[in-house]
Scaffold this active site. Structure first.
Site, short mmCIF file in Angstrom:
data_model
loop_
_atom_site.label_atom_id
_atom_site.label_comp_id
_atom_site.label_asym_id
_atom_site.label_seq_id
_atom_site.Cartn_x
_atom_site.Cartn_y
_atom_site.Cartn_z
N CYS A 1 6.87 -1.04 7.34
CA CYS A 1 7.29 -2.44 7.36
C CYS A 1 7.35 -2.95 8.79
O CYS A 1 8.43 -3.12 9.38
CB CYS A 1 8.63 -2.64 6.67
N CYS B 1 3.99 -8.59 3.85
CA CYS B 1 5.24 -8.52 4.61
C CYS B 1 5.95 -9.87 4.48
O CYS B 1 5.53 -10.85 5.09
CB CYS B 1 4.95 -8.21 6.07
#
Length: 433
Positions: free
Chosen positions: A184, A362
Site C-alpha cells: 500500500c 489505492c
C-alpha cells in the site's frame, strides 16, 4: 518436453506431484498464509476441490483488514473493528493448520512447520505476504517505547500513531517512506493528509510544520494522480522532500535522521513532535531461503497467470510475489480471479488462458471525508472503474473506503466472491445483493 512444460506451465505429466512418503498430512491443495490472498483462495479452492482437500497454514490468532489501519491511526476507526478471529474467516470444513511455515521443499512437494509437522501437497498456493523491518532503522523498534512516534503498518504501533496525533501541540509532524518495496504505497502519505485535517479541526494547524520525506523521486507513481496530489500538497501548505530516506530515530531526543539518496553522505537531522514511520519491507524469509525465490527473494511467478516459473504445481498471490504492481488488497482481489481460472485450467491439463494485467488500486485518503481513487495497471496506466474523473477528491469514494469496503472485504473477498475485472464495480454490485 520438461523445458516446454516450464515455459507454458500446463503439462500435467511433469507436475511435481509424486512425493508424499515422509509427510504426516497430505492435501490436494495446500495454502500457505491466512491473509487476504490465502483466505480468498482457500474459499475458491473449497468450491473447486471440496473442503476436505484443502488446508490453510496460518499461525496468527487474529486476521486483520489492514487497509483500515490508515483510519485507525487517525482515530476514525478502532483497531478492534479491523480484526476477527482467524478461525472465523477460514472457510468452513477447510483445515486450519495453526503453525508457522518453516521450510518449503518444492522438489518433494513438502512443507515443514515450526512445530515439526510435515505437510505434503499436490498443489501449493503461496500467500505468505512480506516482512516489516523496523530494525533496519537505527533506534527502532525500541524507539516506539517513547511517545510521539507511531506506525500504521503494525498492529503493535498503529494506536501509537493516534496517541501521537492527539498529543501533538506544535512543531514538526514528520512522515517517512522507505527505500524498499512496500505494501500500500499510498498509506505513508494518507496519514499525512489526515494529520493535516485533524490539526485544522482542532485549531493546531498554524503551529504545525508538516513534512513528508520520501525516498521516491515522485509523490506518486502514476502521473494523473500525482498531479492531483501535488495540488493538494500546495493548497494545504505541506512540505514534500523527495529522495530522503529515514536511517535513524533518536526517540529520546525526538530527532529523525534522513539520508539524501541522490547525494551519498549528505545527512539531515530533523526534530519532530510527531513521527510516523513506514518501515523498510522485504520478502518473506521462508520464501527467500527456498528454491521458489527469484534473485531478490520474492516468489518467482508468471506475471500473467500467477503460476511459478519453475514449479508448475506451485502458485502465488499477493505481497509475497514478484509481480511488478503495487501491493494492495484490490490487487489481491483481481489476482484471485485470475489464479482461480489458472488452477482450473491446470487441473484439466489445459493451458491457462486468463491474464492478469497488473490491476491494482489505492484509495488515497486526503481528509476525513474525501478520497482520490487511484486505479492502474502494470504500465502505470489508469484503469478506472467509474465514468468520472477519479483523480478528483470525492466524498463518495471516502464512504466506499471507510464503510462499504470493510463490510464487503469480510463478506466478499474472503468468501471468494470479489475479483476479476472492474473490482470496485463488482464490489458495489455485491453490496446491493
Amino acid at each position: 518436453m520438461a523445458a516446454l512444460c516450464r515455459s507454458v506451465g500446463f503439462c500435467a505429466s511433469h507436475l511435481h506431484t509424486g512425493s508424499r512418503a515422509s509427510a504426516k498430512q497430505h492435501y490436494k491443495m495446500l495454502v500457505l498464509g491466512g491473509g487476504s490472498g490465502g483466505i480468498a483462495m482457500g474459499a475458491r479452492m473449497k468450491r473447486m476441490l471440496g473442503a476436505e482437500n484443502v488446508a490453510v497454514v496460518e499461525p496468527s490468532q487474529v486476521h486483520y483488514y489492514q487497509p483500515l489501519w490508515t483510519l485507525v491511526g487517525a482515530g476514525a476507526k478502532t483497531l478492534a473493528s479491523s480484526g476477527r478471529p482467524t478461525s472465523s474467516v477460514v472457510p468452513s470444513g477447510v483445515k486450519l493448520v495453526k503453525s508457522k511455515v518453516q521450510e518449503i521443499n518444492p522438489d518433494t512437494n513438502t512443507v515443514r512447520t515450526d512445530d515439526g509437522t510435515d505437510l505434503s501437497y499436490e498443489y501449493l498456493i503461496v500467500a505468505l505476504g512480506l516482512e516489516l523491518h523496523f530494525e533496519k532503522i537505527k533506534g527502532l523498534p525500541e524507539g516506539f517505547e517513547h511517545p510521539k512516534i507511531g506506525s500504521n503498518y503494525s498492529v503493535e504501533t498503529v494506536d501509537k500513531t493516534w496517541t501521537a496525533l492527539q498529543n501533538f501541540q506544535e512543531g514538526n509532524a514528520v512522515f517517512s517512506f522507505p527505500n524498499t518495496p512496500v505494501k500500500c504505497a499510498g498509506a505513508p502519505q494518507k496519514i499525512m493528509y489526515l494529520t493535516d485535517a485533524f490539526l485544522r479541526k482542532t485549531g493546531k494547524r498554524e503551529k504545525a510544520n508538516i513534512l513528508y520525506n520520501t525516498s521516491l523521486p515522485v509523490l506518486f507513481g502514476v502521473k494523473k494522480y500525482a498531479d492531483s496530489l501535488w495540488d493538494i500538497v500546495k493548497q494545504r501548505n505541506l512540505k514534500v522532500n523527495l529522495r530522503q530516506n529515514l536511517i535513524e530515530v533518536r526517540a529520546d531526543e525526538q530527532k529523525a535522521v534522513f539520508e539524501n539518496l541522490d547525494k551519498p553522505g549528505e545527512i539531515t537531522v530533523c526534530e519532530y513532535d510527531m513521527l510516523h514511520v513506514t518501515p523498510p519491507m522485504g520478502p518473506n524469509s521462508v520464501i527467500k531461503g527456498s528454491p521458489l525465490a527469484d534473485e531478490a527473494g520474492w516468489l518467482d511467478v508468471d506475471k500473467e497467470n500467477l503460476q511459478h516459473k519453475r514449479y508448475p504445481n506451485v502458485f502465488g498471490i499477493g505481497d509475497c510475489t514478484n509481480l511488478p504492481t503495487s501491493r494492495t488488497v484490490a490487487a489481491v482481489a483481481a489476482q484471485s480471479a485470475v489464479l482461480n481460472r489458472t488452477i482450473k485450467k491446470i487441473l484439466k491439463n489445459e493451458k491457462p488462458d486468463k491474464k492478469y494485467d497488473g490491476y491494482t488500486s489505492c484509495p488515497l485518503v486526503t481528509s476525513y471525508n474525501t478520497v482520490v481513487l487511484a486505479e492502474f495497471d502494470y504500465n502505470g496506466q489508469p484503469l478506472e472503474t467509474f465514468p468520472i474523473n477519479q483523480a478528483k477528491e470525492r466524498r463518495l469514494m471516502y464512504h466506499m473506503k471507510a464503510d462499504v469496503m470493510p463490510h464487503l472485504y469480510w463478506h466478499g473477498l474472503l468468501k471468494g466472491l470479489w475479483g476479476g475485472p472492474e473490482p470496485y464495480r463488482k464490489l458495489l454490485h455485491l453490496g446491493m445483493k
